[in-house]
Scaffold this active site. Structure first.
Site, mmCIF file in Angstrom:
data_model
loop_
_atom_site.group_PDB
_atom_site.id
_atom_site.type_symbol
_atom_site.label_atom_id
_atom_site.label_comp_id
_atom_site.label_asym_id
_atom_site.label_seq_id
_atom_site.Cartn_x
_atom_site.Cartn_y
_atom_site.Cartn_z
ATOM 1 N N GLU A 57 0.814 -1.219 0.000
ATOM 2 C CA GLU A 57 0.000 0.000 0.000
ATOM 3 C C GLU A 57 0.848 1.271 0.000
ATOM 4 O O GLU A 57 0.452 2.287 -0.554
ATOM 5 C CB GLU A 57 -0.919 0.027 1.229
ATOM 6 C CG GLU A 57 -1.945 -1.081 1.283
ATOM 7 C CD GLU A 57 -3.078 -0.906 0.288
ATOM 8 O OE1 GLU A 57 -3.345 0.236 -0.150
ATOM 9 O OE2 GLU A 57 -3.697 -1.930 -0.052
ATOM 10 N N CYS A 66 -6.340 7.348 -4.905
ATOM 11 C CA CYS A 66 -5.796 6.018 -5.219
ATOM 12 C C CYS A 66 -6.203 5.610 -6.636
ATOM 13 O O CYS A 66 -7.044 6.266 -7.259
ATOM 14 C CB CYS A 66 -6.277 4.994 -4.191
ATOM 15 S SG CYS A 66 -8.006 4.507 -4.371
#
Length: 193
Positions: A57, A66
């Site tokens: 991540e 994202c």
């Protein structure tokens, strides 16, 4: 020309905050979370499992969008993201909450299977659930049950591990980051510890 400054943080440091400094390669359950001012939280994932999630991540103190188009900060946190920098402590607290959600999804599959996973399997599938979300882990886009979740519910954990390398596409495109993450999850899933 506009320069966007990315405020990156250390995944290892956040893991240290969560675990109280346990080695990143440790394969035993984290247990009681070491953070102050947080409810009595117990994580079943190991520091090694946290490393897989955190390194895949990344860690950012500033909000960003994202690849799925969602406002994100910390270590893959998409809940309550505001347009301001967050502290390392807040990153750790949000991450614990999000990992708890992923763990709950995997525990529900274990309950259905009436079998307990190995630590490596639990780590791998918690990482997978953290990445895909519980709903996507469970259901295909057409509403049918995914093969990986069917195997999990049936207690066929090794067969479920074998499904991990198939989940490497985002928006129909093979993503190098997902290929690497699934390799890490698969190796952890098959570990004998």
């Amino acid at each position: 020309m506009t320069m966007n400054k990315r405020l990156v943080c250390s995944v290892a440091l956040v893991i240290g905050l969560v675990t109280g400094g346990v080695a990143l390669e440790a394969t035993q359950s984290v247990g009681k979370v070491a953070l102050e001012n947080i409810e009595q939280t117990v994580l079943r994932i190991s520091p090694k499992g946290l490393s897989i999630i955190g390194n895949a991540e990344g860690c950012r103190l500033d909000p960003y969008t994202c690849p799925a188009g969602r406002p994100t900060n910390g270590i893959g946190n998409t809940h309550g993201v505001q347009e301001k920098k967050v502290s390392l402590e807040q990153v750790a607290k949000d991450w614990v909450k999000n990992v708890e959600g992923a763990e709950q999804c995997i525990r529900q599959a274990e309950i259905a299977a009436k079998k307990v996973m190995t630590q490596g399997q639990f780590d791998a599938f918690t990482s997978f659930s953290f990445n895909t979300g519980c709903q996507r882990l469970r259901q295909n886009r057409n509403g049918s049950t995914t093969q990986i979740y069917r195997y999990l519910q049936q207690g066929q954990f090794t067969q479920a591990c074998d499904q991990l390398p198939r989940w490497i596409y985002g928006g129909g495109v093979k993503l190098k980051g997902l290929v690497h993450r699934r390799e890490q999850e698969y190796a952890r899933c098959m570990a004998l510890d």
